[in-house]
Scaffold this active site. Structure first.
Site, PDB file in Angstrom:
ATOM      1  N   ASP A  57      87.615  95.761 -27.388  1.00 56.00           N
ATOM      2  CA  ASP A  57      86.365  94.630 -27.102  1.00 56.00           C
ATOM      3  C   ASP A  57      85.143  95.278 -26.549  1.00 56.00           C
ATOM      4  OD1 ASP A  57      85.374  92.157 -26.587  1.00 56.00           O
ATOM      5  OD2 ASP A  57      85.817  92.389 -24.718  1.00 56.00           O
ATOM      6  N   ASP A  83      81.991  93.489 -24.540  1.00 58.17           N
ATOM      7  CA  ASP A  83      81.581  92.847 -23.152  1.00 58.17           C
ATOM      8  C   ASP A  83      82.473  93.130 -22.116  1.00 58.17           C
ATOM      9  OD1 ASP A  83      79.253  92.366 -24.480  1.00 58.17           O
ATOM     10  OD2 ASP A  83      80.121  90.257 -24.747  1.00 58.17           O
ATOM     11  N   ASP A 133      89.368  92.496 -21.904  1.00 55.58           N
ATOM     12  CA  ASP A 133      89.252  92.199 -20.746  1.00 55.58           C
ATOM     13  C   ASP A 133      89.713  90.617 -20.387  1.00 55.58           C
ATOM     14  OD1 ASP A 133      86.668  91.284 -21.894  1.00 55.58           O
ATOM     15  OD2 ASP A 133      86.291  90.652 -20.113  1.00 55.58           O
TER      16      ASP A 133
END
Length: 179
Positions: A11, A13, A138
């Protein structure tokens, strides 16, 4: 037939791009918030701001440009470069949540991760479509229907989430993946 490396999806961000630090600085500069380091490191910013300020951030995110100015997460460049020796690495970001983010995200990746081939950058919505062996993210919601092994990258918003495979930083990620 050539042997293929296992696939590692990563991922963007809060995993390789430090969105939280930038957002926190924006709230401080724009609205004058003052938080302790512990406040920022152990809470989602959404819990720390007034609803109207959260809405202003959402509007900024929908404009997209903010995604091009984040700092790089410490250790992520060296870690991904090393992991590319063992894995086919793909950057997989749920950009469809903020469609205007695509161009800024792509430019950011080319600037900070030029060693990731452009064809290994995936803008998607539902990450269950990914055909990868591992996904570092996250947000645990992306692991729900993902067929490989999810690895939760610690971020302030997920510290209370119980997940069996978690890393706090890129050094731990490299160690977990056996490099």
């Amino acid at each position: 037939m050539k042997n293929h490396k296992p696939r590692l999806a990563v991922d963007m961000d809060e995993v390789i791009a430090d969105a939280n630090a930038h957002h926190a600085a924006w709230y401080v500069e724009t609205y004058g918030y003052r938080w302790s380091a512990d406040d920022i490191e152990s809470n989602s910013l959404r819990k720390l701001v007034a609803p109207e300020h959260d809405q202003a951030m959402e509007e900024l995110l929908h404009q997209g440009d903010v995604f091009g100015v984040y700092d790089v997460m410490p250790g992520s460049q060296a870690a991904l470069s090393k992991l590319m020796e063992k894995f086919d690495v793909f950057i997989t970001t749920a950009a469809m949540e903020y469609p205007a983010s695509c161009a800024p995200k792509f430019a950011w990746l080319q600037k900070h991760f030029p060693f990731i081939p452009a064809l290994n950058i995936v803008f998607c919505g539902d990450k269950s479509i990914l055909a990868a062996d591992f996904l570092i993210d996250d947000n645990v919601r992306h692991f729900a229907r993902f067929q490989g092994k999810g690895i939760l990258f610690s971020a302030p918003h997920n510290l209370t989430v119980d997940y069996p495979h978690r890393v706090a930083n890129w050094e731990e990620a490299v160690a977990l993946l056996g490099n």
